[in-house]
Write a protein that holds these residues in place. Structure first.
Motif, PDB file in Angstrom:
ATOM      1  N   SER A   8       0.856  -1.094  -0.019  1.00 15.17           N
ATOM      2  CA  SER A   8       0.000  -0.029  -0.131  1.00 15.17           C
ATOM      3  C   SER A   8       0.914   1.182  -0.061  1.00 15.17           C
ATOM      4  O   SER A   8       0.735   2.194  -0.698  1.00 15.17           O
ATOM      5  CB  SER A   8      -0.868  -0.025   1.304  1.00 15.17           C
ATOM      6  N   ASP A   9       1.820   1.063   0.966  1.00 16.84           N
ATOM      7  CA  ASP A   9       2.803   2.442   0.971  1.00 16.84           C
ATOM      8  C   ASP A   9       3.678   2.760  -0.594  1.00 16.84           C
ATOM      9  O   ASP A   9       3.721   3.608  -0.809  1.00 16.84           O
ATOM     10  CB  ASP A   9       3.834   2.113   2.191  1.00 16.84           C
ATOM     11  N   VAL A  10       3.998   1.349  -1.186  1.00 18.00           N
ATOM     12  CA  VAL A  10       4.351   1.769  -2.503  1.00 18.00           C
ATOM     13  C   VAL A  10       3.888   2.213  -3.458  1.00 18.00           C
ATOM     14  O   VAL A  10       3.965   3.172  -4.079  1.00 18.00           O
ATOM     15  CB  VAL A  10       5.101   0.459  -2.753  1.00 18.00           C
ATOM     16  N   LEU A  11       2.446   1.772  -3.651  1.00 18.26           N
ATOM     17  CA  LEU A  11       1.337   2.097  -4.438  1.00 18.26           C
ATOM     18  C   LEU A  11       1.128   3.849  -4.185  1.00 18.26           C
ATOM     19  O   LEU A  11       0.834   4.540  -5.006  1.00 18.26           O
ATOM     20  CB  LEU A  11       0.354   1.448  -4.368  1.00 18.26           C
ATOM     21  N   ARG A  12       1.137   4.074  -2.967  1.00 17.93           N
ATOM     22  CA  ARG A  12       0.823   5.576  -2.647  1.00 17.93           C
ATOM     23  C   ARG A  12       1.934   6.336  -2.744  1.00 17.93           C
ATOM     24  O   ARG A  12       1.816   7.901  -2.163  1.00 17.93           O
ATOM     25  CB  ARG A  12       0.085   5.513  -1.291  1.00 17.93           C
ATOM     26  N   GLY A  13       3.129   6.009  -2.969  1.00 23.50           N
ATOM     27  CA  GLY A  13       4.370   6.794  -2.877  1.00 23.50           C
ATOM     28  C   GLY A  13       4.717   6.992  -1.465  1.00 23.50           C
ATOM     29  O   GLY A  13       5.345   8.801  -1.525  1.00 23.50           O
ATOM     30  N   LYS A  14       4.687   6.539  -0.437  1.00 21.69           N
ATOM     31  CA  LYS A  14       5.204   6.912   0.754  1.00 21.69           C
ATOM     32  C   LYS A  14       6.531   6.551   1.018  1.00 21.69           C
ATOM     33  O   LYS A  14       6.933   5.449   1.068  1.00 21.69           O
ATOM     34  CB  LYS A  14       4.214   6.296   1.834  1.00 21.69           C
ATOM     35  N   LYS A  15       7.458   7.580   1.150  1.00 27.03           N
ATOM     36  CA  LYS A  15       8.878   7.383   1.491  1.00 27.03           C
ATOM     37  C   LYS A  15       9.292   7.181   2.810  1.00 27.03           C
ATOM     38  O   LYS A  15       9.703   8.101   3.363  1.00 27.03           O
ATOM     39  CB  LYS A  15       9.769   8.541   0.572  1.00 27.03           C
ATOM     40  N   ASN A  16       8.923   6.018   3.452  1.00 23.11           N
ATOM     41  CA  ASN A  16       9.288   5.850   4.856  1.00 23.11           C
ATOM     42  C   ASN A  16      10.363   5.098   4.957  1.00 23.11           C
ATOM     43  O   ASN A  16      11.116   4.575   3.886  1.00 23.11           O
ATOM     44  CB  ASN A  16       8.203   5.105   5.580  1.00 23.11           C
ATOM     45  N   GLU A  17      11.037   4.919   6.029  1.00 20.50           N
ATOM     46  CA  GLU A  17      12.491   4.236   6.255  1.00 20.50           C
ATOM     47  C   GLU A  17      12.341   2.940   5.608  1.00 20.50           C
ATOM     48  O   GLU A  17      13.540   2.424   4.914  1.00 20.50           O
ATOM     49  CB  GLU A  17      12.648   4.046   7.741  1.00 20.50           C
ATOM     50  N   LYS A  18      11.437   2.049   5.578  1.00 19.43           N
ATOM     51  CA  LYS A  18      11.509   0.771   4.944  1.00 19.43           C
ATOM     52  C   LYS A  18      11.592   0.648   3.585  1.00 19.43           C
ATOM     53  O   LYS A  18      12.031  -0.045   2.993  1.00 19.43           O
ATOM     54  CB  LYS A  18      10.174  -0.020   5.554  1.00 19.43           C
ATOM     55  N   LYS A  73      12.781   3.301   1.867  1.00 17.89           N
ATOM     56  CA  LYS A  73      13.986   3.478   1.140  1.00 17.89           C
ATOM     57  C   LYS A  73      14.978   2.375   1.396  1.00 17.89           C
ATOM     58  O   LYS A  73      16.049   2.336   0.660  1.00 17.89           O
ATOM     59  CB  LYS A  73      14.473   4.935   2.161  1.00 17.89           C
ATOM     60  N   TYR A  74      15.143   1.783   2.803  1.00 21.04           N
ATOM     61  CA  TYR A  74      15.980   0.715   2.885  1.00 21.04           C
ATOM     62  C   TYR A  74      15.964  -0.317   1.622  1.00 21.04           C
ATOM     63  O   TYR A  74      16.949  -0.828   1.301  1.00 21.04           O
ATOM     64  CB  TYR A  74      15.883   0.242   4.073  1.00 21.04           C
ATOM     65  N   TYR A  75      14.582  -0.887   1.495  1.00 21.87           N
ATOM     66  CA  TYR A  75      14.654  -1.726   0.298  1.00 21.87           C
ATOM     67  C   TYR A  75      14.879  -1.081  -1.042  1.00 21.87           C
ATOM     68  O   TYR A  75      14.456  -1.890  -1.988  1.00 21.87           O
ATOM     69  CB  TYR A  75      13.158  -2.701   0.472  1.00 21.87           C
TER      70      TYR A  75
END
Length: 670
Positions: A436-446, A448-450
Motif C-alpha cells: 500500500s505504501d509503495v502504491l501511494r508513494g510513501k517514502k518511509n524508512e522501510k 528507502k531501505y529496500y
C-alpha cells in the motif's frame, strides 16, 4: 406420565422444538443418539426428559463447573432431583452426594470428565443402576474439534467399567463431518440416530463492523444497552484487563474472566455476572462454553476469533431464551496477525504425531481463512456461516448488517492490475502495508531501505486512500487472486488466477457499499413494557431470597409471554412458555396478582383465544363481582351444553374467569 406430561409438568412447554422429540424417542426406546443442535435449541431437554422417565440414574458428562451448577439449580427449581460432582465440592459435600446417590436420591448427576477416573465414583456407578450417559459438548472428544479435551477420551473407558452398558446420548452445537465421525467412533455409539436440526438462530442479529477506533465504537454500542446483560470477548488476557478497567472508568458495570485469574476470582466474577450484579462480562474464550445464562442480549467480539466454530459458539451465548439478541464483531486488520501468531506459536499436542500436528496446524490456518472471509464478505453473514456448516441458506436473511446494507458491483480491474503488478515487481516479499505504501508513494524508512521507491509501481495509486487499496487487496485474496503466506505479518504472493487479469483477459469486480438502511428492530431498540419491568422486579426479589440467578425463576422469554397472554388464573398461567406445575405452585400467586392488578389499572384483559389485549369496555363486566342472577344464568348455559367460549362471550368475561367460576360452583372438577 408420558413424554408430553413430563415436558409440560417440569419444563412448562406443550410441544417439543425441532429435533427434540426424535432424540427423546430414540433414547426412550433404548437407542444411542447424536444430536447436533445450535446453542439455545434445547439440547438439555433431549436428555432431561428421558432421564426423568427412565427407571435409573442418568450421568451427564459436562466440561464446566459453571454449567453443572446452573443446570442443577434449574432442575431443582423445576422439582427434579439432581446433583453435581466436581472439584468445587468439599470432601464432606462429595461424600454426601455419593451417599445420596447410592440411596437413589437423584435422577440426574452431572460430573466433570476428569471425575470418571475416580475409583470412588466408578465403584458407586457399578453398584447403582445407570440408565443413560449423556455426553454434553461432545465435540471435545475429537482432536479435530475446536475444544479438544483429552479427559473426554475417558468417557468410553468409564462406560466399559459399568456392570451394564447404558444408553448413550451425545450432544453438541457445532460439528463438521470429521468431528461427527470422531464422536461416533471414539464414544463407540451403537448405530446412533443422528439428528441435525440446522444451525440457524433466527433471533440473532449478526453484524460485522470495521471501526477506526474500537474503544469509541464499543462505548457507543454499550450506551444503548446499559440495562442489558452482555459479553465482550477479547483475544488476550491483557486486553481483557485493560478493556475491563476502561469500561469501569467509563461508568459501566463490568467484570472480567480469563484463565490467568485465581479460581476464587473467576468464580466470584462469573457469579456477579450470572446473578446480574454486573451487566458486562469482559472475557477471553476461557469464558463461554456451557454458560447457561439465558438473558444475555448481546455478544460483542472486540477481536476476531480464529475460526467460525468458536465464533458461532461464543456468539451463541446470546439469546438463549429466544428473545432478540445482537452478535457484533469489531474487525481490525491486526486481529488477523494475532490469530496467525497464536496458530504458529501453539505448542504441539503430545498425543499426536508430528504429521498429525502439522495437519492440525494447516487445518487451523484453513479455518482462519474462512473466519477472515466472513469478516470481509459483502454477502449475507448468516448465509455464509450456515453454508460453512453444511446447512442451507437463503441469499438474503434480512437480519444481518450485510443484508441491511445496499451494495453496488464495481469494476476494479485497473486498480487490481496495479496492485498485482506491484506485488510481483517488489519480489512477492512484502505484506499489505508495504504494498500500500509503495502504491501511494510513501517514502518511509522501510521503503528507502529496500529501495522500493525506485520501482516502476511506486506512486502509481498516489490519489487512492489507503483503506481503498487495503479493501481491494482483501477482495483479491477472497476471490483467489493472491494468498498470504507466513505468520505474524505475512507476505503476499500472486496465484495463477492473477495473470489473465494482468494481461487484460479477465476482469475483477467487487461489491462496494453505497448506502446503509436503517436497522430493523433488535434487542437494544426493543422498549420494555411497564408490565415487563414490574415482573422483572418481582423475579429479582424472589431470586434474591432464594439465592439463585433471576433467569432460573423465569426467563425473559417467559416474562414476555406473560405480558402477551396476561394470565389471571392458574390455568392460564400454565399456558405461559416455561411455566410448569412446580413453578406455578411456587410463584404463580405473586405473578398472577401483579398481572391482574396491572390489567385492571390499565383497562386491558387478555382474549386468550388470539392473545390480543382488549379494552375492558368491550368485554363488559369481566372484572366485576359475580352476582346471583349472573351465576344462575351461567349454570343454566353450562347445563344446556353451551361451550365455555360461547358462555364467556355472553357474559363479557374471559374463558379463564368462566372456568374458575364453574369450578367454584362445582360444575367442573379441579
Amino acid at each position: 406420565m408420558d413424554k408430553f406430561d413430563v415436558l409440560s409438568r417440569y419444563f412448562g412447554y406443550t410441544a417439543f422444538r425441532k429435533g427434540q422429540e426424535e432424540v427423546v424417542d430414540c433414547l426412550l426406546s433404548g437407542g444411542d443418539s447424536l444430536a447436533i443442535m445450535p446453542t439455545g435449541a434445547g439440547k438439555s431437554v433431549c436428555y432431561q426428559v428421558p432421564a426423568i422417565m427412565l427407571s435409573g440414574i442418568t450421568i451427564v458428562i459436562s466440561p464446566l463447573i459453571s454449567l453443572m451448577k446452573d443446570q442443577v439449580n434449574a432442575l431443582v427449581q423445576q422439582g427434579i432431583k439432581a446433583a453435581y460432582i466436581n472439584r468445587s465440592l468439599t470432601d464432606s459435600q462429595y461424600d454426601r452426594v455419593l451417599k445420596n446417590a447410592a440411596f437413589g436420591a437423584y435422577k440426574i448427576i452431572y460430573v466433570a470428565p476428569e471425575r470418571l477416573d475416580s475409583s470412588d465414583f466408578t465403584n458407586l456407578c457399578r453398584k447403582i443402576k445407570i440408565s443413560m450417559v449423556a455426553v454434553d459438548e461432545a465435540h471435545c472428544v475429537s482432536q479435530w474439534g475446536q475444544d479438544f479435551r483429552p479427559s473426554y477420551l475417558n468417557v468410553n473407558k468409564f462406560i466399559s467399567k459399568l456392570s451394564k452398558r447404558p444408553i448413550i446420548g451425545a450432544f453438541t452445537a457445532t460439528a463438521t463431518d470429521e468431528v461427527k465421525n470422531d464422536i461416533i467412533n471414539i464414544l463407540k455409539l451403537n448405530n446412533p440416530k443422528v439428528v441435525t436440526t440446522g444451525f440457524d438462530r433466527p433471533n440473532l442479529f449478526f453484524s460485522v463492523l470495521r471501526p477506526e477506533k474500537k474503544d469509541s465504537k464499543l462505548i457507543s454500542l454499550l450506551k444503548g444497552r446499559s440495562d442489558k446483560s452482555g459479553i465482550i470477548y477479547c483475544a488476550t488476557r491483557k486486553k481483557v484487563e485493560t478493556l475491563c478497567d476502561f469500561l469501569i472508568e467509563k461508568g459501566f458495570s463490568a467484570t472480567r474472566y480469563h484463565a490467568g485469574l485465581s479460581n476464587e476470582e473467576r468464580i466470584k466474577n462469573q457469579d456477579d455476572f450470572v446473578y446480574d450484579r454486573k451487566t458486562v462480562m469482559v472475557a477471553t474464550n476461557a469464558f463461554g462454553m456451557g454458560i447457561d445464562k439465558s438473558n444475555v442480549s448481546y455478544v460483542i467480539h472486540y477481536n476476531m476469533p480464529k475460526n467460525l466454530e468458536s465464533y458461532y459458539q461464543e456468539s451463541g451465548r446470546a439469546g438463549r431464551d429466544g428473545q432478540e439478541a445482537d452478535c457484533i464483531l469489531l474487525y481490525g486488520a491486526s486481529d488477523v496477525q494475532t490469530c496467525r501468531y497464536f496458530i504458529e506459536s501453539a505448542e504441539p499436542n503430545p498425543q499426536l504425531t508430528p504429521e498429525q500436528n502439522e495437519a492440525f496446524k494447516q487445518r487451523e490456518e484453513e479455518r482462519l481463512k474462512h473466519m477472515i472471509f466472513y469478516c470481509r464478505t459483502s454477502d449475507c453473514l448468516r448465509g455464509y456461516m450456515l453454508k460453512y456448516f453444511g446447512d442451507e441458506a437463503e441469499e438474503n436473511c434480512g437480519k444481518c448488517s450485510n443484508c441491511l446494507t445496499k451494495f453496488e458491483t464495481v469494476d476494479v480491474t485497473i486498480q487490481a492490475q496495479k496492485i498485482l503488478s506491484c506485488i510481483i515487481r517488489t519480489g512477492q516479499k512484502f505484506g499489505a502495508a508495504v504494498i500500500s505504501d509503495v502504491l501511494r508513494g510513501k517514502k518511509n524508512e522501510k521503503i528507502k531501505y529496500y529501495e522500493l521507491d525506485k520501482q516502476s509501481t511506486f506512486g502509481i495509486m498516489r490519489d487512492a486512500e489507503q483503506t481503498e487499496i487495503r479493501h481491494i487487496i482483501e477482495k483479491l485474496e477472497e476471490q483467489g487472486y493472491i494468498i498470504f503466506v507466513g505468520a505474524g505479518k505475512p507476505i503476499i504472493k500472486v496465484t495463477e488466477m492473477s495473470y489473465p487479469v494482468l494481461k487484460g483477459k479477465a476482469k475483477v469486480k467487487i461489491k462496494k457499499t453505497i448506502k446503509i438502511k436503517s436497522k430493523k428492530k433488535t434487542a437494544e431498540q426493543a422498549a420494555d413494557s411497564p408490565l415487563f419491568n414490574i415482573l422483572k422486579q418481582i423475579r429479582s426479589e424472589i431470586a434474591s431470597k432464594k439465592g439463585v440467578p433471576a433467569f432460573l425463576i423465569f426467563s425473559d422469554a417467559s416474562l414476555a409471554d406473560m405480558c402477551k397472554k396476561l394470565p389471571v388464573t392458574p390455568e392460564e398461567f400454565l399456558s405461559v412458555n416455561g411455566v410448569g406445575e412446580n413453578k406455578l405452585n411456587q410463584y404463580g400467586d405473586r405473578f398472577i396478582s401483579a398481572i391482574s392488578e396491572y390489567a385492571a389499572k390499565n383497562d386491558v384483559i387478555p382474549d386468550n383465544q388470539n392473545s390480543n389485549k382488549l379494552n375492558k369496555s368491550e368485554l363488559g363486566s369481566a372484572y366485576e363481582p359475580w352476582i346471583e342472577k349472573e351465576t344462575e344464568k351461567l349454570r343454566f348455559e353450562y347445563e344446556l351444553g353451551m361451550s365455555i367460549g360461547k358462555i364467556a362471550k355472553n357474559h363479557g368475561r374471559t374463558r379463564g374467569a368462566i372456568r374458575s367460576r364453574l369450578k367454584k360452583e362445582g360444575l367442573i372438577e379441579e
